[in-house]
Design an enzyme around this catalytic site. Structure first.
Site, PDB file in Angstrom:
ATOM      1  N   HIS A  62     -10.459  29.952  -6.553  1.00 36.73           N
ATOM      2  CA  HIS A  62      -9.336  30.886  -6.387  1.00 36.73           C
ATOM      3  C   HIS A  62      -9.642  31.841  -5.230  1.00 36.73           C
ATOM      4  CE1 HIS A  62      -7.512  30.267 -10.492  1.00 36.73           C
ATOM      5  NE2 HIS A  62      -8.741  29.842 -10.735  1.00 36.73           N
TER       6      HIS A  62
ATOM      7  N   HIS B 243     -11.931  23.795  -8.442  1.00 38.33           N
ATOM      8  CA  HIS B 243     -11.109  24.566  -7.508  1.00 38.33           C
ATOM      9  C   HIS B 243     -11.644  25.986  -7.423  1.00 38.33           C
ATOM     10  CE1 HIS B 243      -9.374  24.933 -11.525  1.00 38.33           C
ATOM     11  NE2 HIS B 243      -9.084  26.186 -11.191  1.00 38.33           N
TER      12      HIS B 243
HETATM   13  P1  5GP Z   1      -8.363  27.763 -13.748  1.00 40.47           P
HETATM   14  O1  5GP Z   1      -7.908  28.512 -14.937  1.00 40.47           O
HETATM   15  O2  5GP Z   1      -8.602  26.307 -14.127  1.00 40.47           O
HETATM   16  O3  5GP Z   1      -9.484  28.362 -12.984  1.00 40.47           O
HETATM   17  O4  5GP Z   1      -7.194  27.818 -12.728  1.00 40.47           O
HETATM   18  C1  5GP Z   1      -6.140  26.931 -12.669  1.00 40.47           C
HETATM   19  C2  5GP Z   1      -5.114  27.601 -11.811  1.00 40.47           C
HETATM   20  O5  5GP Z   1      -4.161  26.624 -11.486  1.00 40.47           O
HETATM   21  C3  5GP Z   1      -4.390  28.745 -12.508  1.00 40.47           C
HETATM   22  O6  5GP Z   1      -4.520  29.921 -11.729  1.00 40.47           O
HETATM   23  C4  5GP Z   1      -2.959  28.259 -12.581  1.00 40.47           C
HETATM   24  O7  5GP Z   1      -2.071  29.304 -12.329  1.00 40.47           O
HETATM   25  C5  5GP Z   1      -2.890  27.206 -11.521  1.00 40.47           C
HETATM   26  N1  5GP Z   1      -1.998  26.102 -11.794  1.00 40.47           N
HETATM   27  C6  5GP Z   1      -1.833  25.458 -12.985  1.00 40.47           C
HETATM   28  N2  5GP Z   1      -0.940  24.443 -12.846  1.00 40.47           N
HETATM   29  C7  5GP Z   1      -0.556  24.458 -11.554  1.00 40.47           C
HETATM   30  C8  5GP Z   1       0.357  23.655 -10.800  1.00 40.47           C
HETATM   31  O8  5GP Z   1       0.986  22.726 -11.293  1.00 40.47           O
HETATM   32  N3  5GP Z   1       0.515  23.967  -9.480  1.00 40.47           N
HETATM   33  C9  5GP Z   1      -0.163  25.004  -8.896  1.00 40.47           C
HETATM   34  N4  5GP Z   1       0.068  25.197  -7.594  1.00 40.47           N
HETATM   35  N5  5GP Z   1      -1.015  25.782  -9.570  1.00 40.47           N
HETATM   36  C10 5GP Z   1      -1.215  25.505 -10.890  1.00 40.47           C
END
Ligand code: 5GP
Length: 143
Positions: free
Chosen positions: A108, A106
């Site tokens: 951001h 993903h």
């Molecule tokens: P990462 O740390 O893997 O780059 O980002 C994961 C992102 O997913 C984080 O910014 C976190 O806030 C978001 N996130 C985690 N669980 C969920 C969820 O259940 N729904 C949504 N919409 N975002 C989530």
């Protein structure tokens, strides 16, 4: 968690993609999905995902990335139009040491506002009802 791992089809974003878990959706096409980050680091923080499974950037197929980036650009442009931030941060983490917490690729999109620091990563849950109007504003601005 190793940098590259076997893709877990039960990860939270796989469940959102399958409809098993809800999200505040902004945009969807055959290859990608965009929705509001539930722990936003700034007003309008959203995520763009490819539908194709991959752990992160390192194991994604080039064709997956080729479908993902135009959606990232369209959503960043929509954020620019809808929310008029002073800057837009685009980030993507590979491996837990680098900050990755969900193991489906993903990107951001984080609007930045003059004089405002980011909230902590994946820390403070937002009220869903505050996310819906933001998602609608961004969705309306997609060209
Ligand atoms: P990462 O740390 O893997 O780059 O980002 C994961 C992102 O997913 C984080 O910014 C976190 O806030 C978001 N996130 C985690 N669980 C969920 C969820 O259940 N729904 C949504 N919409 N975002 C989530």
């Amino acid at each position: 968690m190793p940098l590259r791992n076997v893709y877990d089809p039960d990860n939270i974003f796989a469940k959102i993609l399958s409809g098993e878990m809800p999200c505040v959706k902004i945009y969807e096409d055959d290859e990608t999905l965009a929705f509001m980050d539930i722990f936003p680091q700034s007003k309008g923080h959203l995520l763009v995902l490819p539908k194709a499974p991959s752990h992160n950037l390192l194991d994604a197929k080039p064709e997956t990335l080729a479908k993902l980036m135009p959606t990232v650009q369209r959503l960043a442009q929509a954020v620019e139009t809808a929310l008029k931030p002073d800057g837009i941060q685009i980030s993507q983490f590979n491996g837990s040491v680098a900050g990755q917490t969900v193991f489906h690729l993903h990107v951001h999109i984080i609007p930045r506002y003059e004089g405002e620091d980011l909230d902590r990563h994946a820390a403070m849950p937002a009220d869903i009802e505050t996310l819906r109007p933001l998602a609608e504003r961004i969705a309306k601005a997609i060209s």
